[in-house]
Design an enzyme around this catalytic site. Structure first.
Site, PDB file in Angstrom:
ATOM      1  N   LEU A 139       0.587  -1.042  -0.141  1.00  0.00           N
ATOM      2  CA  LEU A 139      -0.006  -0.115  -0.008  1.00  0.00           C
ATOM      3  C   LEU A 139       0.726   1.094   0.295  1.00  0.00           C
ATOM      4  O   LEU A 139       0.714   2.234   0.691  1.00  0.00           O
ATOM      5  CB  LEU A 139      -1.234   0.612   1.202  1.00  0.00           C
ATOM      6  CG  LEU A 139      -1.669  -1.688   1.161  1.00  0.00           C
ATOM      7  CD1 LEU A 139      -2.156  -1.542   2.656  1.00  0.00           C
ATOM      8  CD2 LEU A 139      -2.645  -1.291  -0.161  1.00  0.00           C
ATOM      9  N   SER A 173      -0.254   2.518 -16.131  1.00  0.00           N
ATOM     10  CA  SER A 173       0.743   3.497 -16.690  1.00  0.00           C
ATOM     11  C   SER A 173      -0.296   4.639 -15.959  1.00  0.00           C
ATOM     12  O   SER A 173      -1.747   4.552 -16.067  1.00  0.00           O
ATOM     13  CB  SER A 173       0.196   3.679 -17.765  1.00  0.00           C
ATOM     14  OG  SER A 173       1.388   4.619 -18.618  1.00  0.00           O
ATOM     15  N   GLY A 196       1.025   6.828 -12.704  1.00  0.00           N
ATOM     16  CA  GLY A 196       1.438   7.340 -11.953  1.00  0.00           C
ATOM     17  C   GLY A 196       0.900   6.962 -10.431  1.00  0.00           C
ATOM     18  O   GLY A 196      -0.750   6.521 -10.898  1.00  0.00           O
ATOM     19  N   LYS A 207       3.514  -2.718 -21.648  1.00  0.00           N
ATOM     20  CA  LYS A 207       4.079  -1.032 -20.448  1.00  0.00           C
ATOM     21  C   LYS A 207       5.302  -0.743 -21.028  1.00  0.00           C
ATOM     22  O   LYS A 207       5.864   0.155 -20.927  1.00  0.00           O
ATOM     23  CB  LYS A 207       3.810  -1.233 -18.991  1.00  0.00           C
ATOM     24  CG  LYS A 207       4.191  -0.577 -18.366  1.00  0.00           C
ATOM     25  CD  LYS A 207       3.613   0.913 -18.005  1.00  0.00           C
ATOM     26  CE  LYS A 207       3.606   1.825 -16.964  1.00  0.00           C
ATOM     27  NZ  LYS A 207       4.492   1.636 -16.248  1.00  0.00           N
ATOM     28  N   HIS A 259       5.655   1.589 -23.845  1.00  0.00           N
ATOM     29  CA  HIS A 259       5.170   2.784 -23.240  1.00  0.00           C
ATOM     30  C   HIS A 259       6.032   3.843 -23.486  1.00  0.00           C
ATOM     31  O   HIS A 259       5.963   5.032 -23.525  1.00  0.00           O
ATOM     32  CB  HIS A 259       3.622   2.585 -23.097  1.00  0.00           C
ATOM     33  CG  HIS A 259       3.250   3.528 -22.452  1.00  0.00           C
ATOM     34  ND1 HIS A 259       3.567   4.570 -21.231  1.00  0.00           N
ATOM     35  CD2 HIS A 259       2.227   4.345 -22.282  1.00  0.00           C
ATOM     36  CE1 HIS A 259       3.013   5.802 -20.420  1.00  0.00           C
ATOM     37  NE2 HIS A 259       2.105   5.538 -21.924  1.00  0.00           N
ATOM     38  N   ASN A 260       6.309   3.233 -22.012  1.00  0.00           N
ATOM     39  CA  ASN A 260       7.362   4.446 -21.767  1.00  0.00           C
ATOM     40  C   ASN A 260       8.689   4.697 -22.304  1.00  0.00           C
ATOM     41  O   ASN A 260       9.082   5.564 -22.542  1.00  0.00           O
ATOM     42  CB  ASN A 260       8.709   3.830 -19.504  1.00  0.00           C
ATOM     43  CG  ASN A 260       7.122   3.883 -18.981  1.00  0.00           C
ATOM     44  OD1 ASN A 260       6.115   3.413 -19.143  1.00  0.00           O
ATOM     45  ND2 ASN A 260       7.278   3.310 -17.657  1.00  0.00           N
ATOM     46  N   GLU A 307       7.146   7.079 -24.450  1.00  0.00           N
ATOM     47  CA  GLU A 307       7.577   8.396 -23.825  1.00  0.00           C
ATOM     48  C   GLU A 307       8.640   9.566 -23.557  1.00  0.00           C
ATOM     49  O   GLU A 307       9.481  10.556 -24.070  1.00  0.00           O
ATOM     50  CB  GLU A 307       7.020   7.862 -21.677  1.00  0.00           C
ATOM     51  CG  GLU A 307       7.121   8.634 -20.982  1.00  0.00           C
ATOM     52  CD  GLU A 307       6.852   8.647 -19.980  1.00  0.00           C
ATOM     53  OE1 GLU A 307       5.800   7.182 -19.300  1.00  0.00           O
ATOM     54  OE2 GLU A 307       6.888   8.996 -18.660  1.00  0.00           O
ATOM     55  N   LYS A 309      14.354   6.017 -14.170  1.00  0.00           N
ATOM     56  CA  LYS A 309      13.773   5.074 -13.384  1.00  0.00           C
ATOM     57  C   LYS A 309      14.594   3.752 -14.162  1.00  0.00           C
ATOM     58  O   LYS A 309      14.520   2.473 -13.604  1.00  0.00           O
ATOM     59  CB  LYS A 309      12.971   5.132 -12.880  1.00  0.00           C
ATOM     60  CG  LYS A 309      12.392   6.103 -11.512  1.00  0.00           C
ATOM     61  CD  LYS A 309      11.275   5.901 -11.842  1.00  0.00           C
ATOM     62  CE  LYS A 309      10.584   6.541 -10.321  1.00  0.00           C
ATOM     63  NZ  LYS A 309       9.443   6.745  -9.891  1.00  0.00           N
ATOM     64  N   ARG A 312      19.650  11.291 -22.237  1.00  0.00           N
ATOM     65  CA  ARG A 312      19.344  11.065 -20.564  1.00  0.00           C
ATOM     66  C   ARG A 312      20.844  10.883 -19.898  1.00  0.00           C
ATOM     67  O   ARG A 312      21.467  11.643 -19.469  1.00  0.00           O
ATOM     68  CB  ARG A 312      18.265  10.472 -20.327  1.00  0.00           C
ATOM     69  CG  ARG A 312      16.767  11.361 -19.769  1.00  0.00           C
ATOM     70  CD  ARG A 312      15.674  10.293 -19.554  1.00  0.00           C
ATOM     71  NE  ARG A 312      15.072  10.986 -20.178  1.00  0.00           N
ATOM     72  CZ  ARG A 312      13.874  10.238 -19.461  1.00  0.00           C
ATOM     73  NH1 ARG A 312      13.476   9.788 -18.130  1.00  0.00           N
ATOM     74  NH2 ARG A 312      12.601  10.797 -20.071  1.00  0.00           N
TER      75      ARG A 312
HETATM   76  P1  NAP Z   1       6.196   3.126  -3.206  1.00  0.00           P
HETATM   77  O1  NAP Z   1       5.272   4.485  -2.461  1.00  0.00           O
HETATM   78  O2  NAP Z   1       8.384   2.940  -2.531  1.00  0.00           O
HETATM   79  O3  NAP Z   1       5.720   1.383  -2.006  1.00  0.00           O
HETATM   80  C1  NAP Z   1       6.236  -0.262  -2.461  1.00  0.00           C
HETATM   81  C2  NAP Z   1       5.394  -1.187  -1.406  1.00  0.00           C
HETATM   82  O4  NAP Z   1       5.959  -2.051  -1.639  1.00  0.00           O
HETATM   83  C3  NAP Z   1       5.354  -0.076   0.161  1.00  0.00           C
HETATM   84  O5  NAP Z   1       3.810  -1.101   0.574  1.00  0.00           O
HETATM   85  C4  NAP Z   1       6.379  -1.429   0.552  1.00  0.00           C
HETATM   86  O6  NAP Z   1       6.082  -2.301   1.599  1.00  0.00           O
HETATM   87  C5  NAP Z   1       6.478  -2.903  -0.047  1.00  0.00           C
HETATM   88  N1  NAP Z   1       7.262  -3.901  -0.717  1.00  0.00           N
HETATM   89  C6  NAP Z   1       8.481  -3.370  -0.160  1.00  0.00           C
HETATM   90  N2  NAP Z   1       9.621  -4.393  -0.669  1.00  0.00           N
HETATM   91  C7  NAP Z   1       9.021  -5.297   0.233  1.00  0.00           C
HETATM   92  C8  NAP Z   1       9.042  -6.647   0.722  1.00  0.00           C
HETATM   93  N3  NAP Z   1       9.690  -6.986   0.499  1.00  0.00           N
HETATM   94  N4  NAP Z   1       8.060  -7.338   0.805  1.00  0.00           N
HETATM   95  C9  NAP Z   1       6.668  -6.662   1.195  1.00  0.00           C
HETATM   96  N5  NAP Z   1       6.623  -5.786   0.754  1.00  0.00           N
HETATM   97  C10 NAP Z   1       7.595  -4.644   0.442  1.00  0.00           C
HETATM   98  O7  NAP Z   1       6.025   1.813  -4.621  1.00  0.00           O
HETATM   99  P2  NAP Z   1       4.933   2.618  -5.942  1.00  0.00           P
HETATM  100  O8  NAP Z   1       5.239   3.704  -5.987  1.00  0.00           O
HETATM  101  O9  NAP Z   1       3.990   2.835  -4.766  1.00  0.00           O
HETATM  102  O10 NAP Z   1       5.666   1.655  -6.606  1.00  0.00           O
HETATM  103  C11 NAP Z   1       5.191   0.268  -6.236  1.00  0.00           C
HETATM  104  C12 NAP Z   1       5.354  -0.244  -7.754  1.00  0.00           C
HETATM  105  O11 NAP Z   1       4.679   0.550  -8.858  1.00  0.00           O
HETATM  106  C13 NAP Z   1       6.184  -0.721  -8.161  1.00  0.00           C
HETATM  107  O12 NAP Z   1       6.938  -1.748  -8.739  1.00  0.00           O
HETATM  108  C14 NAP Z   1       7.071   0.580  -9.145  1.00  0.00           C
HETATM  109  O13 NAP Z   1       7.328   0.631 -10.107  1.00  0.00           O
HETATM  110  C15 NAP Z   1       5.347   0.622  -9.982  1.00  0.00           C
HETATM  111  N6  NAP Z   1       4.651   2.030 -10.765  1.00  0.00           N
HETATM  112  C16 NAP Z   1       4.617   2.581  -9.765  1.00  0.00           C
HETATM  113  C17 NAP Z   1       4.371   4.080 -10.794  1.00  0.00           C
HETATM  114  C18 NAP Z   1       4.724   5.531 -10.147  1.00  0.00           C
HETATM  115  O14 NAP Z   1       4.282   6.327 -10.500  1.00  0.00           O
HETATM  116  N7  NAP Z   1       5.127   5.852  -8.378  1.00  0.00           N
HETATM  117  C19 NAP Z   1       4.002   4.197 -11.832  1.00  0.00           C
HETATM  118  C20 NAP Z   1       3.558   2.889 -12.239  1.00  0.00           C
HETATM  119  C21 NAP Z   1       4.008   1.518 -11.643  1.00  0.00           C
HETATM  120  P3  NAP Z   1       6.095  -1.379   3.789  1.00  0.00           P
HETATM  121  O15 NAP Z   1       5.225  -0.514   3.882  1.00  0.00           O
HETATM  122  O16 NAP Z   1       6.239  -2.637   4.787  1.00  0.00           O
HETATM  123  O17 NAP Z   1       7.744  -1.115   2.938  1.00  0.00           O
END
Ligand code: NAP
Length: 479
Positions: free
Chosen positions: A12, A130, A132, A184, A187-188, A191, A262, A289
């Site tokens: 979460l 996709s 964010g 996906k 797509h990036n 982008e 990233k 970049r």
């Molecule tokens: P985030 O805010 O850093 O959250 C990471 C989550 O993963 C936290 O809930 C964390 O739990 C959990 N976690 C990490 N390591 C773990 C483990 N070993 N076991 C269990 N839980 C673990 O990350 P986010 O930005 O939401 O991104 C999540 C995914 O979505 C990634 O794959 C990212 O590349 C993808 N994504 C992100 C975006 C964006 O704009 N941010 C867009 C598209 C896709 P704790 O709270 O316990 O640390």
């Protein structure tokens, strides 16, 4: 605990929390779980009023809350964290249950995980999301891989929470195993190319036309009304118009000119090399970049002699800006075309049956490259499902023909004046490669045969041939 949740989200963080809220706001009961329970409780405390959440502290509690077949979405960092979470939950699931990985996994990892979980009777649904943080909450673009059987269950849910454009969802089934994550990734990559092309257009308007950032913002606003209309062009105008509150300088002038990344652009280029798919505009954008970040090297060589930059009159500047519009548009068509061709190359390699028009449809909303232009790409593939290149579609072909003079003028102006335009140049070179008829690759084959007896084909008869280079005059031999 009652098994009442239509879907469960574990992880979460920024994305998982918003996706869970999005499902709940759309009427689904959502089980929520996080490694550290604090985030689970915070979500329910803060947003519990938005819908039906079932908070779970332990994996067993979480799994018990899910209706069958269970739908368990993982939203954690790609790589080791995803494997760890799969390892934790898979033993708690039964045949027919679905694990959805909605993180940014590498498609090869998705293929590996899908094969391993299929052996255990589980559906592993690699899903590209996709848009964010905002997209996750209000409607992302969702690219779904895995089995068609799992999509029959999950599809209606994804289609409901995704962005909607003209009454159509920006979510679709892409193909088996890693196809969703692959698309996906591309797509990036696209982008990256789109952003770099826009940045090069800005640089030319500034360095050659002599416009201020505020004036260039107006140019982009105008372009946004036409065929270049897109989220990226829209936000470019906003960024360029922004003035730094502290210094009163244009915001763009107070930002360090080293671009971050990233890694999904890099994956696209690495994968393209493996597939022998020439996504040169995407590659140049990724390298641009990297080059921007080589600050020591750049500082050491700043000021080396380059081109000359005569000042343009106001009328000349306006004419130049209209040339740049053509160059940007034509280069954008080539960059997108390279992305679509890469998807076709991967589909052939992995046996995916990807509907290319559907890819354009689900990128029209929710994601970063959303644009009206994608309607045209969709229509092109709808008219001809086997279209190999957008250059084969009449309207695109006509636009590229119209762009010939201004596109070449733009790239040659940049070279004469010493303004780097790696993505524009790569796009134009790609176009010229496609239209060349005959390429100097024939000479490369001669070189390869000379030093390594790699053999070559002949234009006048089939077969592989080798020439005895050490004894000129001796006849060539068939390999
Ligand atoms: P985030 O805010 O850093 O959250 C990471 C989550 O993963 C936290 O809930 C964390 O739990 C959990 N976690 C990490 N390591 C773990 C483990 N070993 N076991 C269990 N839980 C673990 O990350 P986010 O930005 O939401 O991104 C999540 C995914 O979505 C990634 O794959 C990212 O590349 C993808 N994504 C992100 C975006 C964006 O704009 N941010 C867009 C598209 C896709 P704790 O709270 O316990 O640390």
């Amino acid at each position: 605990m009652n098994a009442s949740a239509a879907i469960g989200v574990t992880g979460l963080g920024v994305m998982g929390r918003n996706l869970a809220r999005n499902f709940a706001r759309n009427g689904y009961t959502v089980a929520v779980h996080n490694r550290s329970a604090g985030r689970t409780h915070a979500l329910v405390e803060e947003f519990g009023h938005e819908g039906a959440f079932v908070p779970a502290e332990s994996p067993a509690e979480f799994v018990a809350a899910l209706e069958r077949p269970r739908r368990l979405m993982i939203m954690v960092q790609a790589g080791a964290a995803t494997d760890a979470v799969i390892g934790e939950f898979a033993p708690l699931l039964d045949a027919g249950d679905m694990i959805i990985d909605a993180g940014n996994a590498h498609y090869a990892d998705t293929r590996r995980r899908e094969a391993a979980l299929r052996e255990r009777g589980l559906h592993f649904v690699g899903t590209g999301v996709s848009g964010g943080e905002e997209g996750a909450l209000h409607g992302p673009s969702i690219m779904v891989g895995g089995s068609a059987e799992s999509y029959a269950v999950l599809g209606p849910m994804f289609e409901k929470v995704s962005a909607q454009v003209d009454g159509e969802p920006c979510a679709a089934y892409i193909g088996s195993d890693g196809a969703g994550h692959f698309v996906k990734m591309v797509h990036n990559g696209i982008e990256y190319a789109d952003m770099q092309l826009i940045a090069e257009a800005y640089d030319l308007l500034r360095q050659v036309a002599g416009y201020t950032p505020g004036e260039i913002a107006d140019v982009f606003r105008r372009w946004n009304e036409g065929r270049l209309g897109s989220y990226l062009v829209e936000i470019t105008a906003e960024v360029l118009a922004h003035v730094d509150a502290e210094t009163g300088a244009p915001f763009v002038d107070v930002v360090v000119d080293a671009a971050g990344q990233k890694g999904t652009g890099r994956w696209t280029v690495q994968t393209a090399l493996d597939l022998a798919s020439p996504v040169t505009a995407i590659a140049q954008a990724t390298f641009a970049r990297a080059a921007s970040g080589q600050s020591e090297l750049r500082a050491a060589y700043a000021g080396l002699p380059g081109g000359t930059r005569p000042k343009l009159s106001r009328t000349e500047a306006e004419r130049f800006a209209s040339q740049v519009e053509h160059a940007l548009y034509a280069s954008k068509v080539i960059a997108y075309d390279q992305g679509w061709k890469m998807i076709q190359d991967a589909a052939a390699e992995y046996g995916w049956k990807i509907d290319l028009g559907t890819v354009a449809r689900i990128w029209r909303g929710g994601c970063i490259i959303r644009a009206s232009f994608l309607d045209r790409i969709r229509a092109a593939y709808a008219a001809d499902r086997d279209l190999v290149s957008l250059l084969g579609e009449m309207e695109f072909a006509m636009e590229i023909t119209d762009a010939q003079v201004p596109w070449r003028e733009t790239v040659s102006s940049a070279a004469r004046r010493g303004v780097p335009v790696p993505a524009f140049s790569a796009a134009l070179a790609h176009y010229d490669t496609l239209r060349a008829g005959r390429l100097p690759a024939a000479l490369l084959q001669g070189q390869r045969d000379y030093f390594g007896a790699h053999t070559y084909g002949r234009t006048d008869r089939p077969g592989a041939f080798h020439t005895h280079w050490a004894a000129p005059g001796r006849p060539e031999t068939t390999a």
